[in-house]
Motif scaffolding. Structure first.
Motif, mmCIF file in Angstrom:
data_model
loop_
_atom_site.group_PDB
_atom_site.id
_atom_site.type_symbol
_atom_site.label_atom_id
_atom_site.label_comp_id
_atom_site.label_asym_id
_atom_site.label_seq_id
_atom_site.Cartn_x
_atom_site.Cartn_y
_atom_site.Cartn_z
ATOM 1 N N ARG A 469 -4.246 -3.342 -10.361
ATOM 2 C CA ARG A 469 -3.805 -4.431 -9.727
ATOM 3 C C ARG A 469 -2.307 -4.156 -9.227
ATOM 4 O O ARG A 469 -2.124 -4.471 -7.899
ATOM 5 C CB ARG A 469 -3.763 -5.773 -10.452
ATOM 6 C CG ARG A 469 -5.239 -6.520 -10.859
ATOM 7 C CD ARG A 469 -4.976 -7.755 -11.494
ATOM 8 N NE ARG A 469 -4.420 -7.779 -13.005
ATOM 9 C CZ ARG A 469 -5.387 -7.583 -13.835
ATOM 10 N NH1 ARG A 469 -6.644 -7.661 -13.840
ATOM 11 N NH2 ARG A 469 -4.803 -7.494 -15.314
ATOM 12 N N HIS A 470 -1.345 -3.684 -9.838
ATOM 13 C CA HIS A 470 -0.180 -3.301 -9.156
ATOM 14 C C HIS A 470 -0.265 -2.178 -8.255
ATOM 15 O O HIS A 470 0.427 -2.243 -7.161
ATOM 16 C CB HIS A 470 0.757 -2.753 -10.312
ATOM 17 C CG HIS A 470 1.470 -3.874 -11.174
ATOM 18 N ND1 HIS A 470 0.842 -4.596 -12.097
ATOM 19 C CD2 HIS A 470 2.667 -4.351 -11.254
ATOM 20 C CE1 HIS A 470 1.668 -5.386 -12.601
ATOM 21 N NE2 HIS A 470 2.712 -5.438 -12.049
ATOM 22 N N ASP A 471 -1.161 -1.237 -8.315
ATOM 23 C CA ASP A 471 -1.458 -0.161 -7.310
ATOM 24 C C ASP A 471 -2.098 -0.795 -5.993
ATOM 25 O O ASP A 471 -1.570 -0.638 -4.709
ATOM 26 C CB ASP A 471 -2.229 0.948 -8.020
ATOM 27 C CG ASP A 471 -1.570 2.021 -8.930
ATOM 28 O OD1 ASP A 471 -0.327 1.813 -8.842
ATOM 29 O OD2 ASP A 471 -2.326 2.420 -9.423
ATOM 30 N N ASN A 472 -2.831 -1.632 -6.108
ATOM 31 C CA ASN A 472 -3.630 -2.220 -4.763
ATOM 32 C C ASN A 472 -2.908 -3.178 -4.450
ATOM 33 O O ASN A 472 -2.606 -3.335 -3.127
ATOM 34 C CB ASN A 472 -4.958 -2.773 -5.313
ATOM 35 C CG ASN A 472 -6.097 -1.766 -5.359
ATOM 36 O OD1 ASN A 472 -6.255 -0.922 -4.839
ATOM 37 N ND2 ASN A 472 -6.738 -1.654 -6.618
ATOM 38 N N TYR A 473 -1.841 -4.149 -5.025
ATOM 39 C CA TYR A 473 -0.861 -4.760 -4.529
ATOM 40 C C TYR A 473 0.097 -4.174 -3.623
ATOM 41 O O TYR A 473 0.583 -4.722 -2.659
ATOM 42 C CB TYR A 473 0.024 -5.664 -5.623
ATOM 43 C CG TYR A 473 1.103 -6.586 -5.386
ATOM 44 C CD1 TYR A 473 0.838 -7.758 -4.683
ATOM 45 C CD2 TYR A 473 2.322 -5.874 -5.014
ATOM 46 C CE1 TYR A 473 1.910 -8.568 -4.311
ATOM 47 C CE2 TYR A 473 3.214 -6.810 -4.671
ATOM 48 C CZ TYR A 473 3.237 -7.960 -4.228
ATOM 49 O OH TYR A 473 4.267 -8.734 -3.425
ATOM 50 N N TYR A 474 0.550 -2.968 -4.258
ATOM 51 C CA TYR A 474 1.565 -2.160 -3.568
ATOM 52 C C TYR A 474 0.870 -1.564 -2.041
ATOM 53 O O TYR A 474 1.760 -1.654 -1.166
ATOM 54 C CB TYR A 474 1.766 -0.940 -4.402
ATOM 55 C CG TYR A 474 2.657 0.264 -3.611
ATOM 56 C CD1 TYR A 474 3.818 0.217 -3.207
ATOM 57 C CD2 TYR A 474 1.651 1.491 -3.020
ATOM 58 C CE1 TYR A 474 4.288 1.338 -2.819
ATOM 59 C CE2 TYR A 474 2.412 2.497 -2.550
ATOM 60 C CZ TYR A 474 3.808 2.338 -2.086
ATOM 61 O OH TYR A 474 4.368 3.504 -1.261
#
Length: 500
Positions: A469-474
């Motif tokens: 989730r954090h990677d795709n948000y980035y």
């Protein structure tokens, strides 16, 4: 640095039966949209090279608006400069920069002069404030009086000329859309009444600049089979190549639909404009990312990060920073190499295959923090935290992340970036891709030395789902400013860990 998975594997879903159809529609007198037979089935693996990457192009309206601002600024300079006042050219350049930052040249469906008035006023006020602040700073530093009358006149005159020219350009663009059918060939992905409403509205109101060519329909959009996901992306790409589609509108309201997500990602990467029909669209409030097709709100996705000019600046920054860092920390690199050699012998550098951009493998470099392991262990062991073979030097370089310094060479070569999702080994990429549908999406940008997940406490034995989730948000919110924040927070974290 790898960490142990904590997520339980989701039960496998039964493979649904899926059928995609691309229906090209032509208006027929007295009837709405009559389907005309589907084209031959496209497959991602067999699509020709010419089909894979339709060329992106800058919109004519956007180009015309940029030119009007340049003409307005030039006109103001020519009028004011003969008076002998200083700073007029600098003020015009500043105004152009601020107007660009205010997104006055953005692509849009609704061509309204009044809609942009708040942005016009904001750009004018910000430019005037910067001109006055700059003049005050120069006066204080040089102890001389600065005449701001010239720059102020240029800013005001250029804004007035730009307003007049923009009104003419937008009027002409609307006329061309309605009278000449000028518009972006558009493909609608979705089923149901909302997709049909979009199609009918586009045809009834050509002033919005969307010319619907057809629908990509699916009897079941809950797709889980990889080849079916690829087929949906391939059909959009095929339509873009055959029918010069430039905009794709996704009107799919199925929950957790990996196929549609993959298709939207690929469409952006191919340079197509992507619009989303939001769920519960009646509750969506207008803001900078929302366009209106009559009363229908559409979310416009920004261009893919790698299609932006700022991404080239990111790569330039990677090269400069990694080269300088390698030169500056070379004594430290030598010291760590000697310490590793004394503690556990050769080899000093640990090489391991990782997966990077577009699922391509590369060899990552690290200082070895424990005695050599066999080939099978390094590919299958998730974490070495607490391993008895890790000596004092190994524990120190792992705690301070000094073992990651050789990856500066990976960054200089282009295998990695300073900031991005952390790379993982092929076996774990395959496993996590099966367990987490969004995992493969993180490979659409280069992997990084540090990332948003790492500075958010997702190191060690932490949730893979949270990392995804954090990677795709980035990726979705990428900017040079976000990269700068991550680098600063990473440095702060390293300093804190080094004190303990």
């Amino acid at each position: 640095m790898s960490a142990g998975p904590t997520q339980t594997r989701r039960p496998a879903r039964a493979t649904p039966r899926t059928h995609h159809r691309l229906l090209l529609r032509r208006p027929v007198a007295g009837r709405a949209n009559v389907p005309v037979g589907p084209p031959a089935r496209a497959d991602a693996s067999t699509a020709p090279a010419s089909v894979r990457k339709p060329a992106a192009r800058v919109g004519l309206v956007r180009t015309a608006l940029v030119l009007t601002d340049v003409v307005a600024a030039g006109t103001a300079v020519l009028v004011v400069a003969p008076t002998g006042r200083d700073g007029v050219v600098a003020a015009s350049v500043l105004l152009l920069a601020v107007r660009s930052a205010a997104r006055l040249h953005r692509s849009r469906l609704r061509l309204s002069w009044f809609d942009d008035l708040p942005r016009e006023l904001a750009a004018l006020l910000v430019t005037m404030g910067l001109v006055l602040a700059g003049a005050m700073a120069v006066q204080q530093n040089l102890d001389t009086r600065i005449d701001v009358a010239g720059p102020v006149e240029v800013v005001l005159l250029a804004t007035l000329v730009a307003l007049a020219l923009r009104a003419a350009v937008l009027f002409a663009a609307r006329l061309l859309r309605v009278r000449r059918g000028v518009g972006e060939p558009t493909l609608i992905v979705g089923t149901g009444s909302r997709a049909m409403e979009l199609d009918e509205t586009m045809r009834a109101h050509p002033e919005y600049g969307l010319r619907p060519l057809g629908h990509v329909l699916s009897e079941d959009l809950d797709l889980v089979v990889e080849r079916e996901r690829a087929a949906l992306s391939a059909r959009i790409r095929d339509a873009a190549a055959r029918h010069r589609v430039r905009v794709v509108v996704f009107a799919c309201h199925t929950v957790d639909d990996a196929a549609v997500l993959d298709a939207a990602i690929e469409a952006r990467r191919d340079g197509l404009g992507v619009l989303l029909l939001p769920w519960l669209s009646e509750l969506v409030h207008d803001h900078s990312g929302v366009e209106r097709l009559r009363s229908i709100p559409l979310l416009r996705l920004p261009p893919d990060p790698r299609n932006r000019l700022s991404w080239r600046l990111k790569r330039l920054g990677d090269v400069v920073v990694s080269a300088l860092a390698l030169a500056l920390v070379s004594p430290l690199l030598v010291a760590v190499a000697v310490a590793v050699l004394v503690e556990s012998g050769r080899p000093v550098i640990f090489r391991q295959e990782r997966i990077g951009l577009d699922n391509r493998p590369f060899t990552v470099l690290k200082f070895r923090s424990m005695r050599p392991v066999d080939e099978r262990e390094q590919h299958t062991q998730w974490s070495i935290a607490g391993d008895a073979r890790v000596g004092p030097v190994g524990r120190l370089i792992r705690r301070t992340s000094l073992d990651e310094l050789p990856q500066l060479w990976n960054i200089l070569r282009g295998d990695m970036s300073l900031v991005g999702p952390r790379p993982e080994r092929p076996s774990f990429v395959e496993r996590f891709s099966a367990e987490h549908e969004r995992y493969t999406a993180r490979h659409r940008v280069p992997v990084g030395l540090t990332g948003l997940a790492q500075i958010s406490g997702l190191r060690g034995d932490t949730s893979i789902a949270d990392r995804v989730r954090h990677d795709n948000y980035y990726i979705a919110n990428w900017s040079l400013w976000l990269d700068a924040q991550i680098v600063v927070r990473t440095a702060r974290e390293l300093v804190r860990r080094g004190r303990h």
